[in-house]
Design an enzyme around this catalytic site. Structure first.
Site, PDB file in Angstrom:
ATOM      1  N   ARG A  65      12.624 -53.260  -9.595  1.00  0.00           N
ATOM      2  CA  ARG A  65      12.751 -52.981 -11.022  1.00  0.00           C
ATOM      3  C   ARG A  65      14.012 -52.168 -11.288  1.00  0.00           C
ATOM      4  O   ARG A  65      15.007 -52.703 -11.726  1.00  0.00           O
ATOM      5  CB  ARG A  65      11.496 -52.255 -11.529  1.00  0.00           C
ATOM      6  CG  ARG A  65      11.454 -52.092 -13.049  1.00  0.00           C
ATOM      7  CD  ARG A  65      10.064 -51.645 -13.491  1.00  0.00           C
ATOM      8  NE  ARG A  65       9.992 -51.479 -14.930  1.00  0.00           N
ATOM      9  CZ  ARG A  65      10.151 -50.328 -15.566  1.00  0.00           C
ATOM     10  NH1 ARG A  65      10.388 -49.215 -14.876  1.00  0.00           N
ATOM     11  NH2 ARG A  65      10.074 -50.253 -16.882  1.00  0.00           N
TER      12      ARG A  65
ATOM     13  N   SER B   9       4.474 -60.998 -17.764  1.00  0.00           N
ATOM     14  CA  SER B   9       3.679 -59.910 -18.322  1.00  0.00           C
ATOM     15  C   SER B   9       2.956 -60.386 -19.574  1.00  0.00           C
ATOM     16  O   SER B   9       3.569 -60.978 -20.470  1.00  0.00           O
ATOM     17  CB  SER B   9       4.577 -58.725 -18.693  1.00  0.00           C
ATOM     18  OG  SER B   9       5.160 -58.153 -17.550  1.00  0.00           O
TER      19      SER B   9
ATOM     20  N   LYS C 293       7.461 -47.143 -19.303  1.00  0.00           N
ATOM     21  CA  LYS C 293       8.286 -47.886 -20.240  1.00  0.00           C
ATOM     22  C   LYS C 293       7.662 -47.818 -21.620  1.00  0.00           C
ATOM     23  O   LYS C 293       6.506 -47.423 -21.787  1.00  0.00           O
ATOM     24  CB  LYS C 293       8.432 -49.346 -19.808  1.00  0.00           C
ATOM     25  CG  LYS C 293       7.134 -50.130 -19.738  1.00  0.00           C
ATOM     26  CD  LYS C 293       7.393 -51.561 -19.298  1.00  0.00           C
ATOM     27  CE  LYS C 293       6.105 -52.351 -19.216  1.00  0.00           C
ATOM     28  NZ  LYS C 293       6.356 -53.764 -18.838  1.00  0.00           N
TER      29      LYS C 293
END
Length: 222
Positions: A40, A109, A138
């Site tokens: 990520r 997602s 996030k």
């Protein structure tokens, strides 16, 4: 390793690693039995992610651990990753599939049944469902934050591809996510911020294998 066999899934984030390198955290997670690692590192530039990705690719391949890249199809291609994970605002699943080919793993997602069904129809190999218990890693819209294991159950009933729960998952609550139908769980801080990432990975795996007890099943016990 195919997504249907994933139980523990590490999503990297160096800012939570207490000064340790992402490669160090990843190696310890592998020693603890992690099944997949997602590169990520949103806070780093593309060059730094590329160099880190090359390093991760070398030892994940040796360990037969899947390496997935967050968002960036081009980076996944450049480091010969096993696949990519896209969100609702990234490249569509079908486009990622066209670019990476039929053998790549494409995850997506989702937080609703409608999103899950669409991702499956577009060719996703697995779903990342969340945020289950809330997230600080996030910015997430309020209606998608803390959706709970109940939503996992709704989504797993609606699709036939593997579901990985994510968001606020720990060894204490991972079993509930698995009981709701998730194949596995994805975590950031539970492993990355742990004093002993290997032991944290092992504890997470053990929690997924242990049956959970409903309150009614413990009535009458001392």
């Amino acid at each position: 390793m195919a997504p249907s066999n994933w139980r523990t899934y590490l999503v990297t984030q160096a800012s939570l690693s207490a000064g340790r390198s992402t490669a160090e955290i990843a190696r310890k997670a592998i020693a603890g039995g992690v099944d997949a690692i997602q590169l990520r590192e949103k806070d780093t530039d593309a060059r730094a992610r590329y160099e880190l990705g090359r390093e991760l690719r070398e030892f994940t391949a040796e360990a037969d651990v899947a390496l997935i890249v967050n968002d960036r199809v081009d980076l996944a291609q450049a480091i010969d990753a096993d696949g990519v994970h896209v969100g609702q605002s990234d490249l569509p699943v079908a486009v990622a599939r066209d670019l990476l080919g039929p053998d790549a793993i494409v995850g997506c997602s989702t937080s609703t049944v409608a999103e899950a069904r669409r991702a499956e129809a577009d060719g996703a190999d697995y779903l990342g469902v969340g945020s289950i218990y809330g997230t600080t890693s996030k910015s997430v819209a309020e209606h998608k934050d803390g959706i709970g294991p109940e939503r996992v159950a709704e989504i797993t009933d609606a699709v036939s591809i593997p579901v990985v729960g994510i968001g606020g998952i720990t060894a204490d609550n991972a079993g509930l996510v698995a009981d709701a139908g998730a194949t596995g769980v994805a975590v950031i801080s539970e492993i990355t911020a742990a004093d002993d990432p290997r032991a944290a990975t092992e504890a997470l795996s053990a929690a997924l294998e242990a049956p959970t007890q409903s309150p009614s099943s413990t009535e009458g016990q001392p």
